[in-house]
Design a protein around this motif. Structure first.
Motif, PDB file in Angstrom:
ATOM      1  N   LEU A  48       0.809  -1.220   0.000  1.00 21.35           N
ATOM      2  CA  LEU A  48       0.000   0.000   0.000  1.00 21.35           C
ATOM      3  C   LEU A  48       0.841   1.268   0.000  1.00 21.35           C
ATOM      4  N   LEU A  49       1.486   1.524  -1.120  1.00 20.53           N
ATOM      5  CA  LEU A  49       2.168   2.795  -1.263  1.00 20.53           C
ATOM      6  C   LEU A  49       1.142   3.926  -1.280  1.00 20.53           C
ATOM      7  N   GLU A  50       1.369   4.971  -0.509  1.00 23.49           N
ATOM      8  CA  GLU A  50       0.437   6.096  -0.425  1.00 23.49           C
ATOM      9  C   GLU A  50       0.628   6.991  -1.663  1.00 23.49           C
ATOM     10  N   LYS A  51       0.143   6.511  -2.812  1.00 17.47           N
ATOM     11  CA  LYS A  51       0.392   7.220  -4.059  1.00 17.47           C
ATOM     12  C   LYS A  51      -0.399   8.516  -4.174  1.00 17.47           C
ATOM     13  N   SER A  52      -1.461   8.692  -3.353  1.00 15.04           N
ATOM     14  CA  SER A  52      -2.190   9.959  -3.392  1.00 15.04           C
ATOM     15  C   SER A  52      -1.314  11.125  -2.960  1.00 15.04           C
ATOM     16  N   ARG A  53      -0.219  10.836  -2.233  1.00 13.88           N
ATOM     17  CA  ARG A  53       0.719  11.889  -1.818  1.00 13.88           C
ATOM     18  C   ARG A  53       1.401  12.519  -3.019  1.00 13.88           C
ATOM     19  N   ARG A  63     -11.484   1.735  -6.247  1.00 14.90           N
ATOM     20  CA  ARG A  63     -11.462   1.211  -7.623  1.00 14.90           C
ATOM     21  C   ARG A  63     -10.075   1.363  -8.242  1.00 14.90           C
ATOM     22  N   ASP A  64      -9.457   2.542  -7.960  1.00 15.35           N
ATOM     23  CA  ASP A  64      -8.093   2.789  -8.462  1.00 15.35           C
ATOM     24  C   ASP A  64      -8.029   2.625  -9.972  1.00 15.35           C
ATOM     25  N   SER A  65      -9.002   3.264 -10.669  1.00 18.81           N
ATOM     26  CA  SER A  65      -9.137   3.053 -12.110  1.00 18.81           C
ATOM     27  C   SER A  65      -8.208   3.968 -12.887  1.00 18.81           C
ATOM     28  N   LEU A  66      -7.719   3.476 -13.994  1.00 22.94           N
ATOM     29  CA  LEU A  66      -6.877   4.236 -14.916  1.00 22.94           C
ATOM     30  C   LEU A  66      -7.294   3.864 -16.325  1.00 22.94           C
ATOM     31  N   PHE A  67      -7.536   4.875 -17.164  1.00 24.01           N
ATOM     32  CA  PHE A  67      -7.980   4.623 -18.516  1.00 24.01           C
ATOM     33  C   PHE A  67      -6.950   3.775 -19.266  1.00 24.01           C
ATOM     34  N   GLN A  68      -7.471   2.852 -20.085  1.00 23.40           N
ATOM     35  CA  GLN A  68      -6.617   1.925 -20.826  1.00 23.40           C
ATOM     36  C   GLN A  68      -5.717   2.667 -21.814  1.00 23.40           C
ATOM     37  N   ASP A  69      -6.145   3.886 -22.240  1.00 24.42           N
ATOM     38  CA  ASP A  69      -5.338   4.642 -23.215  1.00 24.42           C
ATOM     39  C   ASP A  69      -3.944   4.939 -22.654  1.00 24.42           C
ATOM     40  N   PHE A  70      -3.864   5.313 -21.365  1.00 17.53           N
ATOM     41  CA  PHE A  70      -2.552   5.602 -20.764  1.00 17.53           C
ATOM     42  C   PHE A  70      -1.697   4.344 -20.690  1.00 17.53           C
ATOM     43  N   CYS A 121      -6.973   1.682   5.445  1.00 17.47           N
ATOM     44  CA  CYS A 121      -6.184   0.474   5.161  1.00 17.47           C
ATOM     45  C   CYS A 121      -5.014   0.335   6.143  1.00 17.47           C
ATOM     46  N   ILE A 122      -4.359   1.468   6.434  1.00 15.42           N
ATOM     47  CA  ILE A 122      -3.220   1.408   7.353  1.00 15.42           C
ATOM     48  C   ILE A 122      -3.658   0.940   8.731  1.00 15.42           C
ATOM     49  N   ASN A 123      -4.754   1.470   9.232  1.00 14.56           N
ATOM     50  CA  ASN A 123      -5.223   1.085  10.562  1.00 14.56           C
ATOM     51  C   ASN A 123      -5.768  -0.340  10.574  1.00 14.56           C
ATOM     52  N   TYR A 124      -6.310  -0.780   9.426  1.00 12.04           N
ATOM     53  CA  TYR A 124      -6.714  -2.189   9.319  1.00 12.04           C
ATOM     54  C   TYR A 124      -5.493  -3.094   9.464  1.00 12.04           C
ATOM     55  N   GLY A 180      -8.744  -2.199  -2.046  1.00 16.18           N
ATOM     56  CA  GLY A 180      -9.024  -2.717  -0.708  1.00 16.18           C
ATOM     57  C   GLY A 180      -8.918  -4.221  -0.644  1.00 16.18           C
ATOM     58  N   THR A 181      -9.437  -4.908  -1.672  1.00 23.62           N
ATOM     59  CA  THR A 181      -9.361  -6.378  -1.688  1.00 23.62           C
ATOM     60  C   THR A 181      -7.918  -6.847  -1.792  1.00 23.62           C
TER      61      THR A 181
END
Length: 967
Positions: A191-196, A485-492, A417-420, A526-527
């Motif tokens: 779980l890298l905190e990529k939102s940072r 969901r952490d979704s990223l368009f397939q185009d990228f 997630c971290i506290n879990y 999350g899963t």
């Protein structure tokens, strides 16, 4: 081994109790008072049984390094003051001695010092392994140590709670061979905190790697990346632009850290091309964050479409990612989707959708970069060429350094997630430390009752709240679904997969899927995290655990200050007081009977050296009864349970008193055994040497006899025979034999010489002794006539006149033998040179004048002649020295054949005569001869001249020169 009370010597009463189990009263106030006292005295480590409690000092302390490592290496846990090295040593010994997989779980909230603790553990393991300096093991150790620096750069950031906070979880397995040396390893990241990457709270920074790139790169490198050195120029780093990385010293600066990270990557095995790709990806992310989108006007050229405010940034991103510029622009402004009929449709973004896609791409690029770095390190650390059938099964030490419990003003999906994760680890701690205690007591048949340290309930609302073991935490549901969901368009994905950069292309294998290909919905973040946590807990539960519980002393990261309320809260939710109660309510130590006997059997006469009782349990009972300790223990089916650590102290002190006596006994026995072995070996060696020497002597004497059988045959008498190389012991004997053989051979040769030739032979031997090796030629190859003035060949016109003078001198002086006579050219002290004659008899040295019937001009008694000097060349210069007389300087000449070499003859005849009289004649050979005439000191030398017909003297103020014909 040092006794247990060594820890008491170094941990006196003024430092508090080194183990919380030893507290007189077990209350929270007593616990905190002991913690505060030890912290103020610089004792940041304290035990709870085998669990280590560590308080972050926020300053450098002299607790580490080679001396401290040597102090803890090979010791038992309680032999030294509490320390991280003691826990690392215990885990390493359990792994090496018992072939058990072990793990060290480091837990605590953010800023409590977990990362630093893991570093010190890795340094200890690296220091105590590979004593034989195997190259492969050293390579693995270098990668293990240097990987920490690299992972911190890409996975750590400055937060309000910690200047070097791990924003990912790390679990490292280290593989060891049967010798206990590291042969490989593997890192698991969580779980890298990529939102940072996108935004940070006030007072925090993005990941260290961005600031290290901007502040540590050379100007030329920044120019190639289209970057400026100021982090405030970029949206992703603007928030932390005024903050530095370090808190302790200037060495923590971003500039120094950048150099260290680059060097560490090089040592680990990253190629220069891969390191350049990493820099380009970081730069591309920074440029991507500065891209802004604007809606075009309805009546403009793009008729209401979406546009990029600054297309130069698009070009920079395309260049740095090695992708086509127009394709990058199209991917930012629109997306392609496949309809139900497999038809591909391009759908333009709104400004909000484009911004979301841009941010998702930046986060994904950084996450893929971080995962690629971890995979690259793992590929280098993987054990090489290991075959379990040949090398045996590898054992493992796991080190878990994972994010601590977090509570922020706004807590989102990452904190959830971290506290879990921390909940799962706390449950594991309870299971292994508390439930495992009860299960072992029940298994061993010991009566004991457990405690219940934690309880959890959940409350739901619009913003839901969870009552964690560390306290209540309220989570905001905003963004939960998108982050999950952490979704990223397939185009990228397709864009970056088709990059010309092989490193970037390798990070996006899923980009090779066609747009029309139907795939399953990927698992949510999350899963994936939940599954990884379950696997982690199962992995830890399969190993023998060692715990380090880290405590943060204050929220301000100030050295030397311990906030009691803040620390009390951590002690409560970590369950440390309950852990002490478990140890005190039950038994502080337990050991299998064989292991207990192995350590303490020397303290009892019934068990030393080996007991004859029915079982090990009965032997342990007899040992404890002799010491009067049977009331403080309980006997399990296979283990002895000891309630008080004082019992162990008593046994250790008794053992320590006996160890020197036993050591002396063992040393005496062993040294006696070694001496007997050595004596037997020496006897055998001397016997072999004696017989071998006899064989060598016998063989050598037989070889001498064989070679010298023909030595009596004339005329050589064994001159060409080669002496064999003797054994060392016969070298003096053979030297004596060679001397005797030389004398015998000389006798054989001399006895055949006529008596008339013996005078000449003795003279030549004397001349050889005086001139051999000093003068080039001294006439040893020809016959010596001695009296050349009486010879018709040398003196055809006046030989009869010399004969008459010689007769008169014989009657007058009564000499017996003419030693030498010759014509000479002489020079006197008045620098006048004349032709004269030299006569040497056994009584006098005469200088004669040939022009006047060889009249005597000077007569010197022969016993006054002390020496003579000659040169090293072929000239015939002679200087005769006589005590009380001037030196006589002459050159032999008018000989037949011309310039005949007669110097050796003169020297030999005079030297042989002096030897016969028992005195020594000094013969000097020098090319510059000093002489004395009437007290005046002069030098005489020889100058060869081709044009000179007859030898003659040339005089200057203080020197004479003999001009010698060199033709």
């Amino acid at each position: 081994m040092l006794p247990l009370n060594r820890m008491e010597d170094e941990e006196g009463p003024e430092y508090g109790k080194p183990d919380f189990v030893l507290l007189d009263q077990l209350t929270m106030e007593d616990f905190m008072k002991n913690l505060q006292l030890r912290f103020e005295k610089g004792r940041i480590y304290t035990y709870i049984g085998e669990v280590l409690v560590s308080v972050n000092p926020y300053q450098e302390l002299p607790l580490y390094g080679p001396e401290a490592i040597a102090k803890y290496q090979g010791r038992e846990l309680y032999e030294r003051p509490p320390h991280l090295y003691a826990v690392a040593n215990a885990a390493y010994k359990a792994m090496k001695r018992r072939s058990r997989d072990t793990c060290i779980v480091i837990s605590g909230e953010s800023g409590a010092g977990k990362t630093e603790a893991s570093k010190h553990i890795m340094q200890y393991i690296a220091a105590v392994t590979n004593p034989s300096q195997r190259a492969e093991v050293e390579r693995v150790k270098d990668v293990l140590l240097k990987s920490t620096c690299v992972l911190e750069a890409f996975g750590n950031a400055r937060t309000n709670r910690n200047h070097n906070s791990s924003r990912f979880g790390k679990y490292m397995d280290i593989n060891f061979d049967f010798k206990g040396d590291p042969v490989g390893g593997h890192i698991h990241s969580y779980l890298l905190e990529k939102s940072r990457v996108l935004k940070q709270h006030v007072g925090e920074r993005n990941f260290h790697a961005f600031y290290q790139l901007l502040r540590g790169s050379e100007d030329q490198e920044l120019q190639g990346l289209h970057l400026e050195r100021n982090p405030a120029m970029y949206n992703f780093t603007r928030q932390g632009a005024g903050l530095n990385m370090g808190v302790h010293n200037a060495l923590d600066s971003d500039e120094k850290s950048h150099q260290g990270v680059m060097e560490a990557m090089r040592i680990i095995g990253f190629s220069p091309e891969e390191m350049e790709s990493v820099r380009r990806i970081l730069a591309a992310i920074l440029h991507l964050g500065n891209i802004e989108f604007v809606e075009a006007e309805e009546n403009g050229p793009q008729k209401g479409g979406l546009a990029v405010a600054d297309e130069t940034l698009v070009g920079h991103v395309a260049t740095l990612t090695a992708t086509p510029r127009d394709l990058v622009l199209r991917t930012l402004l629109a997306r392609t989707v496949a309809s139900g009929g497999r038809e591909v449709i391009e759908k333009s973004h709104t400004a909000a959708e484009a911004s979301y896609a841009r941010d998702a791409c930046a986060k994904a690029m950084y996450q893929r970069l971080f995962e690629w770095v971890v995979d690259k390190i793992n590929s280098i650390m993987e054990p090489r060429g290991r075959d379990p059938r040949r090398d045996g099964k590898d054992t493992v030490i796991g080190v878990l350094d994972i994010y601590g419990f977090e509570v922020f003003p706004v807590n989102s999906f990452e904190q959830f997630c971290i506290n879990y994760c921390n909940e799962k680890l706390q449950q594991l701690f309870i299971q292994l430390i508390l439930k495992q205690e009860q299960e072992e007591y029940e298994r061993e048949g010991i009566a004991w009752q457990s405690l219940c340290p934690t309880d959890k309930t959940m409350e739901f609302g619009r913003d839901f709240q969870i009552k964690h073991y560390a306290g209540d935490v309220t989570y905001s549901v905003e963004g939960f679904i998108d982050k999950n969901r952490d979704s990223l368009f397939q185009d990228f994905k397709r864009l970056l997969y088709n990059s010309m950069d092989p490193t970037l292309r390798a990070m996006w294998p899923d980009g090779q899927q066609d747009i029309t290909e139907v795939t399953k919905r990927p698992l949510t973040a999350g899963t994936l995290f939940k599954n990884s946590m379950v696997a982690l807990v199962e992995n830890l539960a399969s190993k023998e655990p060692f715990y380090v519980r880290c405590i943060k002393p204050n929220e301000d990261k100030v050295a030397g200050r311990l906030d009691e309320a803040h620390c009390r809260h951590q002690v409560e939710y970590l369950g440390l007081l309950e852990n002490v109660r478990v140890r005190r309510a039950g038994f502080a130590s337990r050991q299998p009977y064989p292991r207990f006997l192995l350590r303490y059997k020397m303290t009892c006469e019934y068990t030393w050296p080996n007991h004859l009782l029915g079982s090990d349990r009965e032997a342990v009972g007899a040992l404890l009864e002799q010491h009067g300790l049977q009331g403080d223990v309980a006997f399990g089916h296979s283990k002895l349970f000891i309630r008080s650590p004082r019992t162990l102290v008593t046994l250790e002190q008794s053992r320590a008193r006996l160890i020197p006596i036993i050591v002396l006994l063992l040393q005496k026995a062993w040294r006696g055994t070694l001496a007997r072995w050595r004596c037997r070996r020496l006897k055998a060696i001397y016997t072999i040497m004696r017989w071998f020497r006899r064989h060598k002597v016998r063989a050598h004497l037989m070889e001498l006899q064989r070679r010298f059988q023909a030595a009596r045959q004339p005329p050589l008498y064994g001159r060409d025979l080669v002496w064999p190389t003797p054994p060392a012991v016969l070298q003096p004997f053979q030297d004596s034999c060679r001397v005797l053989f030389s004398r015998w051979r000389a006798r054989q040769l001399v006895k055949n010489i006529p008596p008339s030739d013996m005078t000449q032979i003795k003279a030549k031997v004397a001349a050889m002794g005086a001139l051999q090796g000093l003068r080039q030629d001294w006439g040893c190859q020809r016959a010596w006539a001695r009296d050349y003035l009486s010879s018709d060949t040398d003196n055809p016109t006046a030989s009869h006149l010399f004969a008459e003078q010689l007769k008169a001198l014989r009657e007058k002086d009564g000499f017996g033998t003419v030693l030498f006579s010759s014509h000479v050219r002489k020079v006197n002290r008045f620098r006048k040179s004349r032709d004269r004659a030299l006569l040497l008899t056994d009584r006098h040295l005469y200088k004669l004048e040939p022009g006047r019937q060889y009249r005597v001009m000077r007569a010197v008694p022969l016993d006054a002649v002390t020496g003579l000097s000659v040169t090293s060349g072929r000239d015939q210069l002679v200087v005769l020295h006589a005590q009380g007389y001037d030196d006589l300087v002459v050159c032999l000449h008018r000989s037949q054949p011309p310039l005949d070499n007669r110097i050796g003859e003169l020297v030999g005849m005079l030297a042989a005569h002096c030897q016969g009289e028992g005195r020594t004649l000094e013969v000097r050979v020098s090319d510059c001869i000093p002489l004395s005439q009437r007290g005046a000191r002069r030098l005489i030398s020889v100058e060869p001249r081709p044009e000179q017909l007859e030898p003659d003297f040339q005089c200057s103020r203080n020197t004479f020169t003999l001009l010698w014909p060199s033709h």
